[in-house]
Write a protein that holds these residues in place. Structure first.
Motif, PDB file in Angstrom:
ATOM      1  N   MET A   1       0.781  -1.266  -0.083  1.00 18.28           N
ATOM      2  CA  MET A   1       0.048  -0.022  -0.013  1.00 18.28           C
ATOM      3  C   MET A   1       0.941   1.274  -0.079  1.00 18.28           C
ATOM      4  SD  MET A   1      -2.703   1.485   2.872  1.00 18.28           S
ATOM      5  CE  MET A   1      -3.852   0.149   2.390  1.00 18.28           C
ATOM      6  N   LYS A   2       0.564   2.150  -0.870  1.00 18.33           N
ATOM      7  CA  LYS A   2       1.164   3.524  -0.972  1.00 18.33           C
ATOM      8  C   LYS A   2       0.549   4.413  -0.313  1.00 18.33           C
ATOM      9  CE  LYS A   2       3.283   6.694  -4.077  1.00 18.33           C
ATOM     10  NZ  LYS A   2       3.828   7.055  -5.619  1.00 18.33           N
ATOM     11  N   ILE A   3       1.210   5.262   0.681  1.00 15.26           N
ATOM     12  CA  ILE A   3       0.320   6.269   1.358  1.00 15.26           C
ATOM     13  C   ILE A   3       1.171   7.735   0.961  1.00 15.26           C
ATOM     14  CG2 ILE A   3      -0.540   4.887   3.159  1.00 15.26           C
ATOM     15  CD1 ILE A   3       1.792   6.112   5.131  1.00 15.26           C
ATOM     16  N   ARG A   4       0.473   8.858   1.050  1.00 21.13           N
ATOM     17  CA  ARG A   4       0.898  10.051   0.997  1.00 21.13           C
ATOM     18  C   ARG A   4       0.285  11.007   1.930  1.00 21.13           C
ATOM     19  NH1 ARG A   4       3.037  11.073  -5.125  1.00 21.13           N
ATOM     20  NH2 ARG A   4       3.345  12.810  -4.225  1.00 21.13           N
ATOM     21  N   VAL A   5       1.033  12.238   2.263  1.00 26.08           N
ATOM     22  CA  VAL A   5       0.304  13.130   3.199  1.00 26.08           C
ATOM     23  C   VAL A   5       0.284  14.418   2.468  1.00 26.08           C
ATOM     24  CG1 VAL A   5       0.844  14.181   5.272  1.00 26.08           C
ATOM     25  CG2 VAL A   5       1.319  11.896   4.875  1.00 26.08           C
ATOM     26  N   GLY A   6      -0.985  15.268   2.625  1.00 23.97           N
ATOM     27  CA  GLY A   6      -1.012  16.437   2.115  1.00 23.97           C
ATOM     28  C   GLY A   6      -1.271  17.673   3.150  1.00 23.97           C
ATOM     29  N   PHE A   7      -1.018  18.796   3.069  1.00 18.74           N
ATOM     30  CA  PHE A   7      -1.276  19.990   3.876  1.00 18.74           C
ATOM     31  C   PHE A   7      -1.872  20.872   3.162  1.00 18.74           C
ATOM     32  CE2 PHE A   7      -0.293  24.150   5.672  1.00 18.74           C
ATOM     33  CZ  PHE A   7      -0.554  23.880   6.709  1.00 18.74           C
ATOM     34  N   GLY A   8      -3.110  21.602   3.600  1.00 18.68           N
ATOM     35  CA  GLY A   8      -3.636  22.501   3.022  1.00 18.68           C
ATOM     36  C   GLY A   8      -4.219  23.729   4.130  1.00 18.68           C
ATOM     37  N   PHE A   9      -4.247  24.856   3.575  1.00 22.12           N
ATOM     38  CA  PHE A   9      -4.542  26.185   4.315  1.00 22.12           C
ATOM     39  C   PHE A   9      -5.452  27.053   3.459  1.00 22.12           C
ATOM     40  CE2 PHE A   9      -3.611  30.664   4.919  1.00 22.12           C
ATOM     41  CZ  PHE A   9      -3.742  30.877   6.190  1.00 22.12           C
TER      42      PHE A   9
ATOM     43  N   ALA B   1      -1.826  14.115  -3.426  1.00 22.70           N
ATOM     44  CA  ALA B   1      -1.963  13.603  -4.943  1.00 22.70           C
ATOM     45  C   ALA B   1      -1.004  14.076  -5.795  1.00 22.70           C
ATOM     46  CB  ALA B   1      -3.371  13.257  -5.251  1.00 22.70           C
ATOM     47  N   ASN B   2      -0.216  15.073  -5.477  1.00 23.24           N
ATOM     48  CA  ASN B   2       0.347  15.996  -6.508  1.00 23.24           C
ATOM     49  C   ASN B   2      -0.249  16.531  -7.659  1.00 23.24           C
ATOM     50  OD1 ASN B   2       2.957  17.440  -7.561  1.00 23.24           O
ATOM     51  ND2 ASN B   2       3.544  15.487  -8.449  1.00 23.24           N
ATOM     52  N   MET B   3      -1.517  17.025  -7.309  1.00 25.09           N
ATOM     53  CA  MET B   3      -2.546  17.436  -8.127  1.00 25.09           C
ATOM     54  C   MET B   3      -2.512  19.237  -8.290  1.00 25.09           C
ATOM     55  SD  MET B   3      -5.117  14.607  -8.258  1.00 25.09           S
ATOM     56  CE  MET B   3      -5.925  14.965  -9.985  1.00 25.09           C
ATOM     57  N   ARG B   4      -1.559  19.791  -7.882  1.00 27.50           N
ATOM     58  CA  ARG B   4      -1.694  21.328  -7.589  1.00 27.50           C
ATOM     59  C   ARG B   4      -2.768  21.650  -6.645  1.00 27.50           C
ATOM     60  NH1 ARG B   4      -0.675  24.277 -13.263  1.00 27.50           N
ATOM     61  NH2 ARG B   4      -0.621  25.699 -11.854  1.00 27.50           N
TER      62      ARG B   4
ATOM     63  N   ARG C   1      -7.531   7.337  -2.122  1.00 23.43           N
ATOM     64  CA  ARG C   1      -8.872   7.344  -1.462  1.00 23.43           C
ATOM     65  C   ARG C   1      -8.306   7.830  -0.290  1.00 23.43           C
ATOM     66  NH1 ARG C   1      -7.266   2.125  -1.128  1.00 23.43           N
ATOM     67  NH2 ARG C   1      -6.735   1.283   0.948  1.00 23.43           N
ATOM     68  N   VAL C   2      -9.295   8.710   0.396  1.00 23.56           N
ATOM     69  CA  VAL C   2      -8.971   9.243   1.503  1.00 23.56           C
ATOM     70  C   VAL C   2      -8.683   8.586   2.806  1.00 23.56           C
ATOM     71  CG1 VAL C   2      -9.851  10.901   3.339  1.00 23.56           C
ATOM     72  CG2 VAL C   2     -10.298  11.329   0.849  1.00 23.56           C
ATOM     73  N   GLY C   3      -7.654   8.423   3.320  1.00 22.82           N
ATOM     74  CA  GLY C   3      -7.271   7.512   4.538  1.00 22.82           C
ATOM     75  C   GLY C   3      -8.009   8.440   5.826  1.00 22.82           C
TER      76      GLY C   3
ATOM     77  N   VAL D   1      -4.062  15.623   5.686  1.00 22.23           N
ATOM     78  CA  VAL D   1      -4.614  14.488   5.087  1.00 22.23           C
ATOM     79  C   VAL D   1      -3.647  13.223   4.797  1.00 22.23           C
ATOM     80  CG1 VAL D   1      -6.601  15.758   4.128  1.00 22.23           C
ATOM     81  CG2 VAL D   1      -4.562  15.034   2.726  1.00 22.23           C
ATOM     82  N   LEU D   2      -4.151  12.031   4.987  1.00 23.91           N
ATOM     83  CA  LEU D   2      -3.431  10.897   4.592  1.00 23.91           C
ATOM     84  C   LEU D   2      -4.204  10.369   3.528  1.00 23.91           C
ATOM     85  CD1 LEU D   2      -0.966   8.866   5.149  1.00 23.91           C
ATOM     86  CD2 LEU D   2      -2.981   7.395   6.151  1.00 23.91           C
ATOM     87  N   ILE D   3      -3.615   9.953   2.335  1.00 24.16           N
ATOM     88  CA  ILE D   3      -4.400   9.372   0.909  1.00 24.16           C
ATOM     89  C   ILE D   3      -3.585   8.238   1.136  1.00 24.16           C
ATOM     90  CG2 ILE D   3      -5.280  11.554  -0.003  1.00 24.16           C
ATOM     91  CD1 ILE D   3      -3.142  10.963  -2.040  1.00 24.16           C
TER      92      ILE D   3
END
Length: 159
Positions: free
Chosen positions: A1-9, A54-57, A92-94, A154-156
């Motif tokens: 399983m691959k996981i990625r983390v993102g941050f938003g403001f 997801a590296n989607m801007r 998918r959203v983790g 978030v974790l996806i």
């Protein structure tokens, strides 16, 4: 399983004559947030975090604030579209961990409803959506009640 983390403001200015939408629900308040859409800062921060993971801007790239298609749009629609965008890359959203910074209104009693609404839109368990509220102790634009800001991590996941 691959996981990625993102941050938003996100941040929006408080103004009279607008409804206040936070976390997908309407709150009774004498002011609302100014924006092209319904200006739900919490949902916008979550969208940015998901897209970033997801590296989607960012949200502005996918849902530009100069497009009539998104004028006064319910941000829950943007969140649902964002979840579909990341699904297009197999994610998918983790889970989501978010914080809203606002002096007023006090948000504590609204958090469970926000969690339910956001979990439903993202198709995750309520337990996978953490929302916290804080003030800035009357400091800065938030403390002066000029605006509200939100942060999201978030974790996806991808199988």
């Amino acid at each position: 399983m691959k996981i990625r983390v993102g941050f938003g403001f996100d941040v929006h200015k408080l103004v009279t004559g607008r409804e206040l939408w936070l976390g997908g629900i309407r709150l009774e308040h004498e002011m609302g947030l100014l924006g092209h859409s319904d200006a739900d800062v919490l949902i916008h921060a979550i969208c940015d975090a998901l897209l970033g993971a997801a590296n989607m801007r960012d949200i502005g790239y996918h849902f530009p604030d100069n497009s009539a298609d998104f004028k006064n749009i319910d941000s829950k629609i943007l969140l649902a579209k964002t979840v579909k965008l990341i699904a297009g890359k197999g994610y998918r959203v983790g889970n989501v961990d978010a914080t809203v910074c606002a002096e007023r209104p006090k948000l504590k009693k609204f958090i469970p409803e926000m969690q339910e609404v956001l979990a439903r839109v993202m198709e995750v368990d309520v337990d996978d959506v953490s929302i916290k509220a804080t003030t800035t102790e009357k400091l800065g634009f938030t403390g002066r009640e000029e605006g509200i800001s939100a942060y999201a991590t978030v974790l996806i996941e991808k199988d």
